[in-house]
Design an enzyme around this catalytic site. Structure first.
Site, PDB file in Angstrom:
ATOM      1  N   HIS A   1       0.829  -1.221   0.000  1.00 30.65           N
ATOM      2  CA  HIS A   1       0.000   0.000   0.000  1.00 30.65           C
ATOM      3  C   HIS A   1       0.855   1.259   0.000  1.00 30.65           C
ATOM      4  O   HIS A   1       0.365   2.326  -0.353  1.00 30.65           O
ATOM      5  CB  HIS A   1      -1.052  -0.031   1.102  1.00 30.65           C
ATOM      6  CG  HIS A   1      -0.594   0.320   2.485  1.00 30.65           C
ATOM      7  ND1 HIS A   1      -0.301  -0.628   3.436  1.00 30.65           N
ATOM      8  CD2 HIS A   1      -0.392   1.509   3.094  1.00 30.65           C
ATOM      9  CE1 HIS A   1       0.048  -0.036   4.567  1.00 30.65           C
ATOM     10  NE2 HIS A   1       0.009   1.270   4.386  1.00 30.65           N
TER      11      HIS A   1
ATOM     12  N   SER B   1       3.824   2.263   8.496  1.00 24.74           N
ATOM     13  CA  SER B   1       3.669   1.230   7.492  1.00 24.74           C
ATOM     14  C   SER B   1       4.969   1.050   6.753  1.00 24.74           C
ATOM     15  O   SER B   1       5.625   2.020   6.382  1.00 24.74           O
ATOM     16  CB  SER B   1       2.567   1.593   6.510  1.00 24.74           C
ATOM     17  OG  SER B   1       1.353   1.207   7.060  1.00 24.74           O
TER      18      SER B   1
ATOM     19  N   ASP C   1       1.177  -7.688   2.458  1.00 20.84           N
ATOM     20  CA  ASP C   1       1.261  -6.261   2.117  1.00 20.84           C
ATOM     21  C   ASP C   1       2.718  -5.806   1.934  1.00 20.84           C
ATOM     22  O   ASP C   1       3.255  -5.071   2.749  1.00 20.84           O
ATOM     23  CB  ASP C   1       0.572  -5.454   3.228  1.00 20.84           C
ATOM     24  CG  ASP C   1       0.307  -4.009   2.838  1.00 20.84           C
ATOM     25  OD1 ASP C   1       0.866  -3.551   1.820  1.00 20.84           O
ATOM     26  OD2 ASP C   1      -0.453  -3.331   3.552  1.00 20.84           O
TER      27      ASP C   1
HETATM   28  N1  ARG Z   1      -4.757   0.636   7.626  1.00 22.78           N
HETATM   29  C1  ARG Z   1      -3.427   0.593   7.118  1.00 22.78           C
HETATM   30  C2  ARG Z   1      -2.759   1.992   7.240  1.00 22.78           C
HETATM   31  O1  ARG Z   1      -3.305   2.878   7.824  1.00 22.78           O
HETATM   32  C3  ARG Z   1      -3.360   0.038   5.736  1.00 22.78           C
HETATM   33  C4  ARG Z   1      -4.001   0.866   4.677  1.00 22.78           C
HETATM   34  C5  ARG Z   1      -3.921   0.337   3.291  1.00 22.78           C
HETATM   35  N2  ARG Z   1      -4.912  -0.651   2.978  1.00 22.78           N
HETATM   36  C6  ARG Z   1      -6.178  -0.383   2.564  1.00 22.78           C
HETATM   37  N3  ARG Z   1      -6.996  -1.378   2.385  1.00 22.78           N
HETATM   38  N4  ARG Z   1      -6.615   0.809   2.311  1.00 22.78           N
HETATM   39  O2  ARG Z   1      -2.280   2.607   6.380  1.00 22.78           O
HETATM   40  N1  ASP Z   2      -1.331   1.428   7.975  1.00 24.51           N
HETATM   41  C1  ASP Z   2      -0.622   2.501   8.610  1.00 24.51           C
HETATM   42  C2  ASP Z   2       0.388   3.156   7.674  1.00 24.51           C
HETATM   43  O1  ASP Z   2       0.198   3.188   6.499  1.00 24.51           O
HETATM   44  C3  ASP Z   2      -0.017   2.035   9.877  1.00 24.51           C
HETATM   45  C4  ASP Z   2      -0.957   2.206  11.025  1.00 24.51           C
HETATM   46  O2  ASP Z   2      -1.709   3.198  11.027  1.00 24.51           O
HETATM   47  O3  ASP Z   2      -0.925   1.385  11.914  1.00 24.51           O
HETATM   48  O4  ASP Z   2       1.321   3.788   8.092  1.00 24.51           O
END
Ligand code: ARG
Ligand code: ASP
Length: 718
Positions: free
Chosen positions: A83, A645, A219
């Protein structure tokens, strides 16, 4: 008796060692190092950050300003999340060459893909410059004068502190203005795409599983950092060579178990752990609900179109994912703050704080902090709501309005800076907008506009609502705007921007879309921003004093870490399951079996590539399986946030065991209130990453570059 005391001390250290915190890597000696060693770490603080020798920090760059990455070979190979590389993977994708859907693998250096504008930034040196930044500040009484003086000192120091010609200096504030630290960095701008699994692996579970445990997402993506012939940063060139980093992480394939030590290094973006209860109440009751409502509506519209049209799906994939990400986070955060009684816990802390202030005889200095906070947060409520609506509706989620806003700024530039600046900005705009319109669909955006303008006029404090948005018929208004505005296509907007400044401004002001954004922006800048900034400045000053008081009045042993600010931090803990709710326990490891349990053939979130199914059916896991299972993800008590991330998850010896990418649903409130019981970070197991590279993609060229430590006990066989 003595034993009992030791046991109590041990339990105390044990429980305290799991309280979270994101620590400055150059300041780990002492309390943190002791805790880390108690948790099982075998390396030293000096191995993590050193001024004299290469250390772990040399292998952890900031990736593109928003994510973290790590070096995993001496030829510049870099690992980060799928991502985090998503925009770049998408930008090389077309309906014919769809690397998002099919994945991408470079089997030689020549096949790697350059990425315009992508950069990674390494930290060379960290230095505390608090005294220098605060020089001459204490004698000033006015808050704006103080801020001005601080900014002046910062800019002088940034310019004058020693560094090499290819390096940069930057100064960041910690503890809300109580500490300042200088970072000397090196920025590499030639970063090429090396590998990405198909989204059905790299984004498996997509938005349904996002922020959720148990998780089964691979990921990750791979890039390579290039340098000039002297191993120094350079703009993209065919002649650049793979960068040799000062450190890269060896990879451990050793089995992991619950309670193993882990640490995560990375660039957490922003946390607000020391907000007063009044601020948290506002987030829970007013701001989060409004932002969630706006995004909820925008996402529903986009999703409807994306499911029906493959081209729209590609155009909106990245935008959708990033809007959906925080939409979902805010929902989890709001729930978590309520469920964990964060507000009541803060109130209790504040009561005790008042008592400590009184006891320390610091009433004059700190006695009124909380009552002033209370007044300010009540005064700022409408302005903060209006500000969030302006930013969510106009700047972020309605594309026509966000383009319109760029033109609004153009008109301001003409008024304030004159003709020449106007022309420069206009030319930049015309060039830049080409990329924007490639991914713009007017039908989608029209429906988004219709929904969001309705919400805007409903929630915006009525005393500030612009005239032309009172009592609107949203459907009629959006038809009118989208059939008349020149903002709906690149050709039309280019035409609108052609001619001398007078003509352009006149044409803009005749445009239906422009009239809307102008009313919205005028309302914001004339009625909201001045008052918001005024109260916010007071809160900034209060927060600085509050933080100072907390630091001063807490016992020496208190674990008070500075809020995240996009600088390099270390967080540590243990691999650990958790209890999300009554009678439910979540184990800390997932496996490929779980991927197959979630498999829905043809589904856009839960499809599984045929080749992965075959590998699963044959249990063909190469060097990477354990006891007939293929590990996929795991969780631990590391305190992370957005920006973490792509962070390396390291074992007790500083070897790579995983790649951080998310947090668990019940613990998403950790940016505001960290609870060691339910806050967990989610990582992809490095064995799954290697399995995909090796067995799925057959990219032996990549595997051969890595330094892999095979398990000591078990003999490995192919
Ligand atoms: N929640 C994670 C972070 O804040 C992964 C985000 C990417 N994945 C998604 N399905 N949008 O960035
Ligand atoms: N998914 C998040 C990021 O992209 C990490 C988190 O918020 O825990 O940095």
């Amino acid at each position: 008796m003595k034993f009992l005391r030791l046991l109590i001390l041990f339990l105390f250290i044990q429980s305290h060692a799991q309280q979270g915190g994101m620590w400055i890597p150059s300041l780990l000696k002492g309390m943190n190092e002791t805790e880390m060693k108690n948790l099982g770490m075998k390396i030293s603080a000096e191995d993590i950050y050193s001024v004299n020798k290469s250390s772990l920090k040399d292998a952890v760059p900031h990736f593109d300003g928003g994510c973290t990455a790590e070096m995993i070979s001496n030829k510049g190979l870099l690992l980060t999340n799928h991502h985090c590389g998503f925009d770049n993977i998408q930008s090389h994708s077309t309906v014919e060459h769809d690397y998002l859907t099919d994945g991408f693998w470079a089997y030689s250096l020549e096949e790697e893909l350059p990425n315009k504008d992508l950069f990674v930034r390494f930290i060379v040196r960290i230095e505390d410059v608090t005294t220098k930044v605060l020089e001459g500040v204490a004698s000033l009484s006015n808050e704006s004068d103080k801020q001005r003086k601080i900014q002046e000192n910062i800019s002088n120091l940034t310019n004058s502190s020693p560094k090499e010609s290819w390096q940069e200096n930057s100064i960041k504030t910690f503890y809300d203005g109580n500490q300042y630290i200088l970072f000397v960095t090196e920025t590499f701008k030639d970063v090429r795409l090396v590998g990405a699994p198909p989204s059905s692996i790299g984004k498996f579970g997509s938005d349904t599983d996002n922020w959720v445990w148990p998780r089964h997402t691979g990921d990750f993506s791979l890039f390579r950092v290039y340098a000039d012939k002297n191993n120094k940063p350079a703009e993209y060139s065919k002649d650049n060579v793979p960068y040799v980093p000062k450190h890269f992480f060896p990879i451990s394939l050793e089995s992991l178990k619950e309670n193993d030590f882990t640490m995560v290094m990375g660039y957490p973006g922003r946390t607000q752990e020391y907000l007063p209860s009044f601020a948290v109440e506002q987030i829970v009751n007013t701001l989060n609900p409004a932002k969630i409502e706006v995004r909820d509506a925008a996402l529903k519209v986009q999703d409807g179109f994306m499911r029906k049209d493959k081209a729209i799906k590609i155009q909106y994939a990245s935008k959708y994912a990033s809007v959906a990400n925080y939409w979902k986070k805010w929902i989890g955060e709001t729930k978590g703050l309520k469920k964990s009684n964060a507000i009541a816990i803060k109130q209790k802390f504040e009561k005790e704080f008042q008592e400590k202030v009184a006891k320390a005889g610091k009433q004059a200095e700190y006695g009124n902090l909380l009552s002033e906070f209370e007044k300010n947060y009540s005064d700022i409520n409408d302005y903060a709501l209006a500000r969030d609506l302006f930013s969510e509706v106009a700047l972020r989620n309605t594309e026509l309005l966000s383009v319109g806003y760029k033109l609004y700024q153009l008109e301001q530039i003409l008024n304030t800076k004159g003709e020449q600046s106007f022309n420069d900005r206009r030319n930049n705009l015309v060039n830049g907008l080409g990329d924007f319109y490639k991914d713009f669909n007017s039908n989608v955006d029209e429906k988004v506009f219709e929904q969001l303008i309705t919400i805007y006029s409903k929630l915006y404090p009525s005393q500030f609502l612009p005239e032309n948005l009172k009592n609107i018929d949203a459907e009629k208004l959006s038809k009118e705007v989208y059939s008349n505005s020149k903002f709906v296509s690149y050709d039309k907007i280019k035409e609108l921007l052609t001619g001398d400044s007078k003509t352009v401004i006149a044409n803009m002001n005749n445009d239906k879309g422009y009239q809307i954004i102008k009313a919205i922006a005028d309302s914001y800048f004339n009625q909201i921003a001045p008052k918001y900034d005024e109260i916010n400045l007071k809160n900034t000053a209060l927060q600085r004093t509050y933080m100072k008081a907390i630091l001063e009045l807490s016992p020496k042993s208190a674990r008070i870490f500075p809020d995240a600010n996009s600088t390099l931090r270390v967080t540590y803990g243990k691999i650990k399951g958790y209890k999300p709710s009554d009678a439910v326990y979540y184990e800390p490891f997932t496996s490929l079996d779980g991927v197959m349990e979630k498999y829905i053939p043809g589904d856009y979130e839960f499809d599984v590539p045929q080749k992965l199914i075959t590998l699963y059916n044959n249990k063909d896991y190469g060097n990477y399986g354990v006891n007939g299972k293929m590990p996929v993800c795991f969780i631990a008590t590391n305190h992370t946030t957005g920006g973490n991330s792509g962070s390396p998850a390291l074992d007790k010896n500083g070897n790579l065991i995983g790649l951080n990418f998310d947090r668990v649903w019940e613990g998403t409130m950790s940016d505001i209130y960290y609870s060691p019981d339910i806050c967990r970070n989610i990582m992809v197991d490095v064995r799954y990453i290697l399995f995909i590279i090796d067995k799925y993609a057959n990219a032996k060229n990549i595997i051969n570059e890595l330094k892999i430590n095979y398990p000591t006990k078990k003999k490995t066989k192919k």
